[in-house]
Design a protein around this motif. Structure first.
Motif, PDB file in Angstrom:
ATOM      1  N   LEU A  67      39.162   5.662  42.967  1.00 36.16           N
ATOM      2  CA  LEU A  67      40.615   5.829  43.082  1.00 36.16           C
ATOM      3  C   LEU A  67      41.358   4.717  42.359  1.00 36.16           C
ATOM      4  CD1 LEU A  67      41.067   6.908  46.830  1.00 36.16           C
ATOM      5  CD2 LEU A  67      41.597   8.282  44.810  1.00 36.16           C
ATOM      6  N   LEU A  68      40.880   3.480  42.536  1.00 37.76           N
ATOM      7  CA  LEU A  68      41.542   2.347  41.883  1.00 37.76           C
ATOM      8  C   LEU A  68      41.477   2.497  40.362  1.00 37.76           C
ATOM      9  CD1 LEU A  68      42.948  -0.398  42.255  1.00 37.76           C
ATOM     10  CD2 LEU A  68      40.687  -1.470  42.195  1.00 37.76           C
ATOM     11  N   THR A  69      40.314   2.891  39.852  1.00 36.25           N
ATOM     12  CA  THR A  69      40.169   3.102  38.405  1.00 36.25           C
ATOM     13  C   THR A  69      41.111   4.194  37.922  1.00 36.25           C
ATOM     14  OG1 THR A  69      37.842   2.452  38.515  1.00 36.25           O
ATOM     15  CG2 THR A  69      38.533   3.663  36.561  1.00 36.25           C
ATOM     16  N   ASN A  70      41.199   5.301  38.677  1.00 39.49           N
ATOM     17  CA  ASN A  70      42.081   6.411  38.297  1.00 39.49           C
ATOM     18  C   ASN A  70      43.536   5.977  38.241  1.00 39.49           C
ATOM     19  OD1 ASN A  70      40.073   8.306  38.034  1.00 39.49           O
ATOM     20  ND2 ASN A  70      40.263   9.102  40.105  1.00 39.49           N
ATOM     21  N   PHE A  71      43.985   5.276  39.282  1.00 39.62           N
ATOM     22  CA  PHE A  71      45.386   4.855  39.322  1.00 39.62           C
ATOM     23  C   PHE A  71      45.698   3.879  38.191  1.00 39.62           C
ATOM     24  CE2 PHE A  71      45.284   5.999  44.007  1.00 39.62           C
ATOM     25  CZ  PHE A  71      46.157   7.065  43.871  1.00 39.62           C
ATOM     26  N   MET A  72      44.753   3.004  37.882  1.00 40.54           N
ATOM     27  CA  MET A  72      45.002   2.027  36.819  1.00 40.54           C
ATOM     28  C   MET A  72      44.998   2.684  35.438  1.00 40.54           C
ATOM     29  SD  MET A  72      43.304  -1.600  37.839  1.00 40.54           S
ATOM     30  CE  MET A  72      43.959  -2.557  39.206  1.00 40.54           C
ATOM     31  N   GLN A  73      44.141   3.697  35.259  1.00 42.60           N
ATOM     32  CA  GLN A  73      44.095   4.377  33.967  1.00 42.60           C
ATOM     33  C   GLN A  73      45.366   5.175  33.690  1.00 42.60           C
ATOM     34  OE1 GLN A  73      40.441   6.647  34.082  1.00 42.60           O
ATOM     35  NE2 GLN A  73      39.226   4.953  33.268  1.00 42.60           N
ATOM     36  N   GLU A  74      46.110   5.478  34.747  1.00 42.38           N
ATOM     37  CA  GLU A  74      47.370   6.207  34.576  1.00 42.38           C
ATOM     38  C   GLU A  74      48.503   5.288  34.123  1.00 42.38           C
ATOM     39  OE1 GLU A  74      48.076   8.025  38.309  1.00 42.38           O
ATOM     40  OE2 GLU A  74      46.457   9.499  38.115  1.00 42.38           O
ATOM     41  N   ALA A  91      50.748  -2.054  41.926  1.00 43.89           N
ATOM     42  CA  ALA A  91      51.155  -0.704  42.340  1.00 43.89           C
ATOM     43  C   ALA A  91      49.938   0.208  42.510  1.00 43.89           C
ATOM     44  CB  ALA A  91      52.114  -0.111  41.307  1.00 43.89           C
ATOM     45  N   SER A  92      48.928   0.035  41.657  1.00 43.22           N
ATOM     46  CA  SER A  92      47.700   0.821  41.779  1.00 43.22           C
ATOM     47  C   SER A  92      46.985   0.499  43.087  1.00 43.22           C
ATOM     48  CB  SER A  92      46.773   0.541  40.590  1.00 43.22           C
ATOM     49  OG  SER A  92      47.380   0.892  39.367  1.00 43.22           O
ATOM     50  N   PHE A  93      46.895  -0.790  43.414  1.00 44.24           N
ATOM     51  CA  PHE A  93      46.287  -1.187  44.694  1.00 44.24           C
ATOM     52  C   PHE A  93      47.066  -0.601  45.866  1.00 44.24           C
ATOM     53  CE2 PHE A  93      44.136  -4.445  42.167  1.00 44.24           C
ATOM     54  CZ  PHE A  93      42.897  -4.512  42.791  1.00 44.24           C
ATOM     55  N   ALA A  94      48.402  -0.677  45.794  1.00 48.38           N
ATOM     56  CA  ALA A  94      49.233  -0.155  46.883  1.00 48.38           C
ATOM     57  C   ALA A  94      48.986   1.339  47.084  1.00 48.38           C
ATOM     58  CB  ALA A  94      50.714  -0.420  46.590  1.00 48.38           C
ATOM     59  N   SER A  95      48.806   2.078  45.998  1.00 53.97           N
ATOM     60  CA  SER A  95      48.555   3.519  46.096  1.00 53.97           C
ATOM     61  C   SER A  95      47.217   3.803  46.776  1.00 53.97           C
ATOM     62  CB  SER A  95      48.565   4.148  44.691  1.00 53.97           C
ATOM     63  OG  SER A  95      49.822   4.004  44.070  1.00 53.97           O
ATOM     64  N   VAL A  96      46.201   2.995  46.467  1.00 50.02           N
ATOM     65  CA  VAL A  96      44.895   3.187  47.105  1.00 50.02           C
ATOM     66  C   VAL A  96      44.987   2.852  48.592  1.00 50.02           C
ATOM     67  CG1 VAL A  96      42.444   2.590  47.061  1.00 50.02           C
ATOM     68  CG2 VAL A  96      43.738   2.614  44.940  1.00 50.02           C
ATOM     69  N   PHE A  97      45.796   1.865  48.936  1.00 49.18           N
ATOM     70  CA  PHE A  97      45.945   1.494  50.347  1.00 49.18           C
ATOM     71  C   PHE A  97      46.648   2.596  51.148  1.00 49.18           C
ATOM     72  CE2 PHE A  97      45.230  -3.039  49.074  1.00 49.18           C
ATOM     73  CZ  PHE A  97      44.167  -3.269  49.936  1.00 49.18           C
ATOM     74  N   VAL A  98      47.417   3.450  50.487  1.00 51.14           N
ATOM     75  CA  VAL A  98      47.996   4.606  51.175  1.00 51.14           C
ATOM     76  C   VAL A  98      46.869   5.518  51.667  1.00 51.14           C
ATOM     77  CG1 VAL A  98      49.376   6.702  50.878  1.00 51.14           C
ATOM     78  CG2 VAL A  98      50.174   4.539  49.892  1.00 51.14           C
ATOM     79  N   VAL A  99      45.876   5.747  50.801  1.00 47.83           N
ATOM     80  CA  VAL A  99      44.717   6.559  51.181  1.00 47.83           C
ATOM     81  C   VAL A  99      43.940   5.877  52.305  1.00 47.83           C
ATOM     82  CG1 VAL A  99      42.585   7.642  50.350  1.00 47.83           C
ATOM     83  CG2 VAL A  99      44.565   7.477  48.836  1.00 47.83           C
ATOM     84  N   ALA A 100      43.765   4.549  52.182  1.00 45.12           N
ATOM     85  CA  ALA A 100      43.034   3.801  53.208  1.00 45.12           C
ATOM     86  C   ALA A 100      43.726   3.910  54.568  1.00 45.12           C
ATOM     87  CB  ALA A 100      42.913   2.330  52.799  1.00 45.12           C
ATOM     88  N   THR A 101      45.057   3.820  54.560  1.00 45.21           N
ATOM     89  CA  THR A 101      45.815   3.932  55.807  1.00 45.21           C
ATOM     90  C   THR A 101      45.611   5.294  56.454  1.00 45.21           C
ATOM     91  OG1 THR A 101      47.496   2.444  54.892  1.00 45.21           O
ATOM     92  CG2 THR A 101      48.113   3.716  56.837  1.00 45.21           C
ATOM     93  N   ALA A 102      45.630   6.334  55.631  1.00 46.22           N
ATOM     94  CA  ALA A 102      45.433   7.692  56.142  1.00 46.22           C
ATOM     95  C   ALA A 102      44.037   7.859  56.745  1.00 46.22           C
ATOM     96  CB  ALA A 102      45.655   8.709  55.027  1.00 46.22           C
ATOM     97  N   LEU A 103      43.034   7.284  56.090  1.00 50.83           N
ATOM     98  CA  LEU A 103      41.662   7.408  56.577  1.00 50.83           C
ATOM     99  C   LEU A 103      41.468   6.678  57.907  1.00 50.83           C
ATOM    100  CD1 LEU A 103      39.401   7.083  53.396  1.00 50.83           C
ATOM    101  CD2 LEU A 103      39.529   9.024  54.968  1.00 50.83           C
ATOM    102  N   VAL A 104      42.033   5.473  58.007  1.00 49.70           N
ATOM    103  CA  VAL A 104      41.927   4.740  59.278  1.00 49.70           C
ATOM    104  C   VAL A 104      42.648   5.500  60.383  1.00 49.70           C
ATOM    105  CG1 VAL A 104      42.429   2.597  60.495  1.00 49.70           C
ATOM    106  CG2 VAL A 104      41.721   2.511  58.110  1.00 49.70           C
ATOM    107  N   GLY A 105      43.822   6.034  60.061  1.00 46.69           N
ATOM    108  CA  GLY A 105      44.560   6.819  61.045  1.00 46.69           C
ATOM    109  C   GLY A 105      43.779   8.047  61.492  1.00 46.69           C
ATOM    110  N   LEU A 106      43.018   8.631  60.560  1.00 46.65           N
ATOM    111  CA  LEU A 106      42.202   9.801  60.882  1.00 46.65           C
ATOM    112  C   LEU A 106      41.113   9.477  61.901  1.00 46.65           C
ATOM    113  CD1 LEU A 106      42.021  12.782  59.976  1.00 46.65           C
ATOM    114  CD2 LEU A 106      40.328  12.077  58.275  1.00 46.65           C
ATOM    115  N   CYS A 107      40.687   8.225  61.932  1.00 44.80           N
ATOM    116  CA  CYS A 107      39.666   7.803  62.903  1.00 44.80           C
ATOM    117  C   CYS A 107      40.137   7.997  64.347  1.00 44.80           C
ATOM    118  CB  CYS A 107      39.316   6.326  62.715  1.00 44.80           C
ATOM    119  SG  CYS A 107      38.543   5.935  61.137  1.00 44.80           S
TER     120      CYS A 107
END
Length: 494
Positions: free
Chosen positions: A400-407, A456-472
């Motif tokens: 995900l981090l690589t994808n966001f940075m390549q954009e 900004a790329s890191f922040a976008s990945v942390f959005v996914v991380a937040t969702a995954l932790v919340g899913l727990c």
């Protein structure tokens, strides 16, 4: 030390590449080989503990890990270093499930939460402080010492374990599951190799789904899938991984919760040091030290969480802890290139407070209702699941981090210019400028945007991380909310 050695080598990869005149892809095998050895040997541990006894097998594992460490330190070239990392991993892979089995049996269900809390300290702090220890040893001594440091600790561990652990009382064991071994061990190793190769494939070829990645993952998934009906059949051969234990509701719910948690936690753990190094310009050692508040927070809450898990059950504690972690990870969705260090370290400390109350109570819920006979099998199942989930989490977040940075155009152009300069100097850079329609001024404007776009790329990945932790929180809702009592005579799954 076995947990530290998963990450302690990460800061030495650049040193290995220089010392052995090798590529980054080649030296990465020093980490991959260790991980694959863990995945291969963990499934064997439950049966071997029943067959040979936990004390005897633990001493063998410590000796093998220590021997592998010494051999790594004196490796004459990269090939031998990779081979010796496998030896080290074969010993290290047995240490965690064996240690968990020994402690669980010694504690009994009444004290399991407190004992798990003690065991959780190295499990949580190992990944955090591994890079710190590795960086420090390389700075003050040499790369050989990231392995040699295991020698005195291994010797002390052997002598102490031989003296204090109770003598094994080995009962007749079931026939060894050769078919299961041929399916599960290579299946897990192949699948994890494919998963761990995804970030590198994405970075090198632009796609995560190269032939090598897909083929190894598919082969691994097929072999592992074939193991499931084999393990569930009725036979006098005890399966290598006892899936019949999943009839235990507490164990099943805890495993599901731990899977989501491990994916989110180990994946996000990759991001913190990278942010400090890439965006804030910290070296590996200081990036590791900046993670210390996370460890401090975990140490503060872990003993209390273990005590409460024994008194009132793990459910309420885990739910509260996961909510705290979700909030703290969510704080990282707001980071940029200039975010205050007070804000960052406060978020890490809050996250540590949550981590101390989450991981080990989940494990307590998984193991508390197992009988003495099934503890070794349950520990093996838990460790396999955690290893797979951690590898998947790392691969997901790195990709995900690589994808966001390549954009981001600024990051992409800066990378192309650096590559052109390394390849052909000023002439190659001039050609690239002409092709992209760049001037020195417009290029500098893009370079100035790189830190912000990286953040900004890191922040976008942390959005996914937040969702995954919340899913727990969903599976955690079904964890026991009262004191857990283990059956005295009934064997789980029978």
């Amino acid at each position: 030390m076995s947990i530290l050695d998963v990450t302690v080598v990460s800061v030495a990869l650049e040193t290995f590449a220089r010392e052995f005149d090798a590529t980054t892809a080649d030296v990465a095998w020093t980490m991959t080989a260790y991980t694959l050895a863990l995945a291969t040997v963990i499934p064997l541990t439950g049966w071997a503990a029943d067959r040979f006894g936990t004390k005897r097998l633990y001493l063998i594992a410590v000796a093998l890990f220590t021997l592998g460490s010494v051999l790594c330190a004196i490796a004459p070239d990269l090939t031998w270093l990779i081979i010796f990392r496998v030896v080290q991993g074969l010993g290290g892979g047995m240490l965690m499930p064996l240690g968990m089995t020994i402690l669980t049996r010694a504690a009994g269900p009444e004290r399991l939460g407190r004992v798990m809390a003690v065991m959780g300290i190295p499990m949580l702090l190992g990944p955090i402080f591994g890079p710190i220890l590795g960086g420090w040893l390389i700075d003050v001594a040499s790369w050989h010492w990231i392995f040699l440091i295991n020698l005195p600790i291994g010797i002390i561990g052997l002598v102490y374990a031989a003296k204090v652990l109770e003598k094994d009382d080995v009962q007749p064991s079931e026939t060894f599951d050769f078919v299961g071994m041929l399916l599960l061990s290579p299946g897990l190793a192949s699948f994890l190799y494919g998963v761990s190769s995804i970030p590198g494939a994405k970075e090198e070829s632009g796609t995560a789904w190269t032939t090598e990645v897909v083929a190894t993952m598919v082969i691994g998934a097929i072999l592992t899938s074939l193991f499931i009906p084999w393990a569930l059949r009725k036979s006098n051969i005890h399966p290598l991984m006892d899936l019949r234990l999943l009839k235990n509701k507490n164990l099943s719910v805890a495993l599901i919760t731990m899977s989501f948690f491990a994916i989110a936690f180990f994946g996000a753990s990759l991001l913190f040091p990278l942010y400090f190094q890439m965006v804030r310009g910290e070296d590996a050692l200081h990036a590791g030290l900046l993670l210390a508040p996370q460890g401090v927070g975990a140490i503060l809450t872990m003993p209390l969480a273990g005590l409460l898990a024994d008194k009132i059950g793990p459910g309420k504690i885990v739910m509260t802890a996961l909510a705290v972690i979700t909030v703290s990870v969510g704080m990282f969705t707001q980071i940029d290139a200039d975010t205050s260090y007070v804000y960052l370290l406060s978020a890490l400390f809050i996250m540590g407070l949550g981590l101390g109350g989450a991981m080990m109570p989940i494990m307590t819920a998984a193991l508390a209702t197992l009988t003495d006979h099934t503890v070794a099998r349950g520990s093996t199942l838990l460790n396999i699941q955690q290893q797979v989930a951690a590898s998947i989490g790392t691969a997901i977040f790195a990709t995900l981090l690589t994808n966001f940075m390549q954009e981001k155009k600024s990051i992409q152009v800066a990378g192309e210019v650096a590559e052109a300069e390394a390849r052909g100097g000023d002439a190659a850079v001039g050609e690239l400028f002409a092709r992209l329609g760049l001037t020195p001024e417009s290029f500098q404007s893009l370079v100035d945007k790189v830190p912000g776009d990286q953040a900004a790329s890191f922040a976008s990945v942390f959005v996914v991380a937040t969702a995954l932790v919340g899913l727990c929180l969903v599976p955690a809702f079904f964890l026991p909310r009262e004191k857990v009592h283990a059956p005295k005579d009934v064997m789980i799954g029978h």
